[in-house]
Write an enzyme that holds these catalytic residues in place. Structure first.
Site, PDB file in Angstrom:
ATOM      1  N   THR A 124       0.813  -1.208   0.000  1.00 32.63           N
ATOM      2  CA  THR A 124       0.000   0.000   0.000  1.00 32.63           C
ATOM      3  C   THR A 124       0.849   1.263   0.000  1.00 32.63           C
ATOM      4  O   THR A 124       1.970   1.258   0.530  1.00 32.63           O
ATOM      5  CB  THR A 124      -0.912  -0.011   1.254  1.00 32.63           C
ATOM      6  OG1 THR A 124      -1.451   1.284   1.465  1.00 32.63           O
ATOM      7  CG2 THR A 124      -0.136  -0.389   2.515  1.00 32.63           C
ATOM      8  N   ASP A 125       0.284   2.350  -0.519  1.00 38.75           N
ATOM      9  CA  ASP A 125       1.002   3.633  -0.475  1.00 38.75           C
ATOM     10  C   ASP A 125       1.156   4.148   0.960  1.00 38.75           C
ATOM     11  O   ASP A 125       1.983   5.011   1.233  1.00 38.75           O
ATOM     12  CB  ASP A 125       0.311   4.686  -1.360  1.00 38.75           C
ATOM     13  CG  ASP A 125      -1.125   5.000  -0.965  1.00 38.75           C
ATOM     14  OD1 ASP A 125      -1.639   4.381  -0.013  1.00 38.75           O
ATOM     15  OD2 ASP A 125      -1.737   5.876  -1.620  1.00 38.75           O
ATOM     16  N   GLU A 126       0.362   3.577   1.891  1.00 39.29           N
ATOM     17  CA  GLU A 126       0.426   4.076   3.274  1.00 39.29           C
ATOM     18  C   GLU A 126       1.769   3.812   3.932  1.00 39.29           C
ATOM     19  O   GLU A 126       2.084   4.429   4.948  1.00 39.29           O
ATOM     20  CB  GLU A 126      -0.690   3.461   4.123  1.00 39.29           C
ATOM     21  CG  GLU A 126      -2.061   3.859   3.631  1.00 39.29           C
ATOM     22  CD  GLU A 126      -3.167   3.757   4.667  1.00 39.29           C
ATOM     23  OE1 GLU A 126      -2.867   3.565   5.856  1.00 39.29           O
ATOM     24  OE2 GLU A 126      -4.331   3.893   4.263  1.00 39.29           O
ATOM     25  N   TYR A 149      -1.455  -0.307  11.259  1.00 41.32           N
ATOM     26  CA  TYR A 149      -1.705  -1.004   9.985  1.00 41.32           C
ATOM     27  C   TYR A 149      -0.553  -0.784   9.013  1.00 41.32           C
ATOM     28  O   TYR A 149       0.032  -1.741   8.485  1.00 41.32           O
ATOM     29  CB  TYR A 149      -3.026  -0.518   9.353  1.00 41.32           C
ATOM     30  CG  TYR A 149      -3.122  -0.843   7.869  1.00 41.32           C
ATOM     31  CD1 TYR A 149      -3.283  -2.153   7.423  1.00 41.32           C
ATOM     32  CD2 TYR A 149      -3.020   0.177   6.903  1.00 41.32           C
ATOM     33  CE1 TYR A 149      -3.340  -2.453   6.060  1.00 41.32           C
ATOM     34  CE2 TYR A 149      -3.081  -0.114   5.547  1.00 41.32           C
ATOM     35  CZ  TYR A 149      -3.234  -1.431   5.127  1.00 41.32           C
ATOM     36  OH  TYR A 149      -3.278  -1.724   3.779  1.00 41.32           O
ATOM     37  N   LYS A 153       2.302  -3.352   7.382  1.00 44.48           N
ATOM     38  CA  LYS A 153       2.498  -3.570   5.935  1.00 44.48           C
ATOM     39  C   LYS A 153       3.954  -3.238   5.552  1.00 44.48           C
ATOM     40  O   LYS A 153       4.564  -3.937   4.744  1.00 44.48           O
ATOM     41  CB  LYS A 153       1.524  -2.711   5.125  1.00 44.48           C
ATOM     42  CG  LYS A 153       0.061  -3.109   5.242  1.00 44.48           C
ATOM     43  CD  LYS A 153      -0.282  -4.467   4.663  1.00 44.48           C
ATOM     44  CE  LYS A 153      -0.229  -4.527   3.163  1.00 44.48           C
ATOM     45  NZ  LYS A 153      -0.715  -5.864   2.670  1.00 44.48           N
TER      46      LYS A 153
END
Ligand code: NAD
Ligand code: DAU
Length: 335
Positions: A124-126, A149, A153
């Site tokens: 994810t870009d997060e 979260y 990741k």
């Protein structure tokens, strides 16, 4: 090709399996999913009689359970399985550590023991953290996760990277921006706005509503994953995004307009702790090196998504009752 899809009963996994079975009918698809609150086999009921598709309920962090799939030989793994909701990770990080980090580690170990051609980690870009008003994330941007979260990741991404560097395992990491589309659990912003507005419930907007997300229609993400599977290079990271930045407030207003609902449904609520201000993805690499680009415009995909939720009220009404209702009431102080 024989591929193992993990987390295939969730939002993106469901869309990916439907997409790939239609696009690559000769491929054998094995779907392993734990069926947490976010997994819904009903999504895939139309595939039950497909000879080349098989579902198994199980946990990716259970090595004994996962081993036979690798032992019998796989061409590729696409690891979607994850705890995916930021707010839930703020309430309790433990399942995120177990599935997102330890589960990914189990898959990497099994891939190392039995071999395969491609291990795709759907990230994810997060993991890049938060942007200011300008700029975008490219594949070289430092990892700077802010929620449990995104930290889980990012940890999985680093494990994946290390298995490529140390063991030469053919790992590829994709980092996509916010997805929307059919089958998204209505805890996520777009599906929450549509389903709440439809029932004239308040639309909770965190903080000042000016946080920005970069949205991509889920089928475009699935196509990008197919490109990575077919043409991606081991050890590489590919960002995926469609240049559709919207503030949460403007998005809520847009959807209310599409539904003909009043903007008075919008209610500003307490901000998410550690709330990332802005995400924006630079996807030049996957476009120039693999030839992928989004096929849908944001407006057409949003209109289609709204109409999908209106047509599939049974689907979301079944999952918004029961256990989810307890989470919702607690999250938005509705008790
Ligand atoms: P989701 O929460 O809708 O689905 C996750 C699925 O994983 C569910 O079916 C769940 O039952 C399954 N699962 C959870 N724990 C498991 C375990 N231990 N073993 C096996 N299955 C398990 O999530 P999503 O939105 O479809 O996201 C899929 C992946 O894509 C995640 O890895 C997420 O980090 C990533 N991603 C999501 C987005 C987004 O906008 N939704 C964007 C970029 C990347
Ligand atoms: O960027 C990719 C990520 O997108 C994925 O990795 C995650 O799995 C996925 O959940 C999503 O994370 P976000 O936190 O960006 O998505 P969410 O839909 O939870 O929130 C989107 C924005 O809307 C965010 O700024 C928080 C805000 N929000 C969210 C909810 C649920 C609200 O203002 N009100 C809400 O009720």
């Amino acid at each position: 090709m024989k591929i193992l899809v993990t987390g295939g009963a969730g939002f993106i996994g469901t869309n990916f399996i439907k997409y790939i079975i239609e696009k690559q009918p000769a491929w054998e698809v094995i779907n392993v999913d734990k069926l947490t609150y976010a997994g819904n086999l009903e999504n895939l009921a139309d595939l039950n009689d497909q000879a080349k598709y098989n579902f198994y309920r199980g946990d990716i962090s259970d090595k004994k359970f996962m081993e036979p799939f690798f032992k019998q030989g796989l061409d590729a793994v696409i690891n979607f399985a994850a705890e995916s909701h930021v707010d839930r990770s703020i309430q309790d990080a433990e399942p995120f550590i177990k599935t997102n980090i330890m589960g990914t580690h189990v898959l990497l170990e099994l891939a190392k023991s039995y071999g395969l051609n491609k291990f795709i980690q759907v990230s994810t870009d997060e993991v890049y953290g938060s942007l200011g008003a300008k700029g975008s994330f490219n594949e070289e941007s430092p990892l700077s996760p802010n929620s449990p979260y995104s930290a889980s990741k990012a940890s999985a991404d680093l494990l994946c990277r290390s298995y490529y560097t140390t063991y030469n395992l053919p790992v590829l990491i994709t980092r996509c921006s916010n997805n929307f589309g059919p089958y998204q659990f209505p805890e996520k912003l777009i599906s929450l706005i549509i389903t709440n507005a439809f029932e004239d419930k308040i639309i909770p907007i965190y903080g000042d509503g000016l946080n920005v997300r970069d949205w991509l229609y889920v089928t475009d993400h699935c196509r990008a994953l197919e490109f990575v599977l077919l043409k991606g290079l081991s050890g590489e990271v590919y960002n995926i995004g469609g240049h559709n930045e919207h503030s949460n407030l403007s998005l809520a207003k847009k959807i209310l307009n599409l539904l003909g609902k009043p903007q008075s449904l919008i209610k500003f609520v307490k901000d998410r702790p550690g709330h990332d201000r802005r995400y924006a993805i630079n996807s030049t690499k996957i476009t120039s090196e693999l030839g992928w680009q989004p096929a849908y415009t944001f407006d057409e995909a949003l209109a289609y998504t709204v109409s999908w939720y209106l047509k599939h009220q049974d689907w979301w009404k079944r999952i918004t009752s029961g256990v989810y209702q307890e989470y919702y009431n607690q999250m938005y102080n509705m008790v």
